[in-house]
Design an enzyme around this catalytic site. Sequence first.
Site, mmCIF file in Angstrom:
data_model
loop_
_atom_site.group_PDB
_atom_site.id
_atom_site.type_symbol
_atom_site.label_atom_id
_atom_site.label_comp_id
_atom_site.label_asym_id
_atom_site.label_seq_id
_atom_site.Cartn_x
_atom_site.Cartn_y
_atom_site.Cartn_z
ATOM 1 N N LYS A 52 0.817 -1.212 0.000
ATOM 2 C CA LYS A 52 0.000 0.000 0.000
ATOM 3 C C LYS A 52 0.855 1.267 0.000
ATOM 4 C CE LYS A 52 -4.026 -0.744 0.128
ATOM 5 N NZ LYS A 52 -4.999 -1.163 -0.902
HETATM 6 N N1 PMP Z 1 -3.423 -7.715 2.583
HETATM 7 C C1 PMP Z 1 -3.264 -6.695 3.445
HETATM 8 C C2 PMP Z 1 -2.585 -6.965 4.757
HETATM 9 C C3 PMP Z 1 -3.740 -5.420 3.132
HETATM 10 O O1 PMP Z 1 -3.584 -4.404 4.007
HETATM 11 C C4 PMP Z 1 -4.409 -5.214 1.903
HETATM 12 C C5 PMP Z 1 -4.959 -3.851 1.589
HETATM 13 N N2 PMP Z 1 -6.264 -3.662 2.058
HETATM 14 C C6 PMP Z 1 -4.567 -6.312 1.038
HETATM 15 C C7 PMP Z 1 -4.034 -7.542 1.404
HETATM 16 C C8 PMP Z 1 -5.319 -6.206 -0.262
HETATM 17 O O2 PMP Z 1 -4.835 -5.220 -1.137
HETATM 18 P P1 PMP Z 1 -5.780 -4.411 -2.091
HETATM 19 O O3 PMP Z 1 -6.461 -3.355 -1.268
HETATM 20 O O4 PMP Z 1 -4.888 -3.818 -3.124
HETATM 21 O O5 PMP Z 1 -6.785 -5.348 -2.663
#
Ligand code: PMP
Length: 356
Positions: A52
């Site tokens: 992120k």
């Molecule tokens: N795993 C974790 C620990 C996350 O913080 C996130 C982000 N919400 C994700 C997976 C999934 O990523 P995305 O938001 O890009 O789908």
Amino acid sequence: MMDAGRPKILDNVCQFVGQTPMIRLNRIPQSMGIECEVLAKCELFSAGGSHKDRIAIRMIEDAEKAGLLKEGSTIIEPTSGNTGIGVAMVAAVKGYKCILVMPEKMSAEKMDTMHALGATIIRTPNVPFGSAESHICVAERLHKETPNSYILDQYDNPANPKVHYDETAEEVLDQCDGRLDMIVIGAGTGGVITGIGRKMKEKLPGCLVVGVDPEGSIMAEPPSINENPGKFWEIEGIGHDFVPGVLDRTVVDKWVKIKDVDSLQMARRVISEEGILVGGSSGSAVMGAMKAIKEVGLGAGKRVVIIIPDSIRNYMTKFLSDQWMLERDFFPTTELQKQYSTWWDLPISILDNSKK
Ligand code: PMP
């Protein structure tokens, strides 16, 4: 070894985002009778600790270019934590104020990290996303009340999938020299799976894009596989009770559903057997990959990449604690599980949740 893509001296910590390592899994797939090569794209080794960070930089820089963020602005963002950490890190470097709104479910470790980075944190109850008390609605309310504020809006901001399309996916293709048969990705906002999925459809259409969704969430397709919708799940960062605007499910070829117990046991296995200090959703992704490989029947000579989002730092008092695992019945408990357990060494046949 020098990193060809990075200057020797970085101007600030944001330059240590991206260009994450690809690491082969050497024990877990093999212990399950899997013969294809399984690689982990380790986004945990990013400055703020997750994939992120990439979207935090991109969303903030886009907003600056559009004149929406200027000196003295306050950034507001609803987050499950990692976007908040990335945003707070970039805000610290650039000098913005930052208010992050995060549901109670998410770990104290994430809150403490955001706090240390200088952000103000508002906690919201674990309620459906449409409720006035949800993190998304509270962020909108705060935005209306706070002069000179701006919501980056990772759930609907096209910069979220775009940075993974431009960067993460290109890194994967480069690290694999374009040879890749399946990529397995957990979905939260859906930014990473949408961005990488779109790139794969364009550049490597033969590569199967597999989405991982926790039991209780409703994001997987077909809807019939979303058993127990609304049931609480422990894994942070993946799954929702709605389909976020940035998630393009047309790029996902196959979805797998994963239970908390399997995700967290697998996260502990990745740590103890592969030595990679992963977080809980990484366990979901690895377990999802094992299932998908078995279901699709990928064999020797094929290659699979798993996106590893964050690290144990966010969960030291949660699944890293044996006590926490025991209290929630997340340790191997059935006779069959114990019989196979070093930490846990189950054959894939009993990974089928229906047989538990
Ligand atoms: N795993 C974790 C620990 C996350 O913080 C996130 C982000 N919400 C994700 C997976 C999934 O990523 P995305 O938001 O890009 O789908």
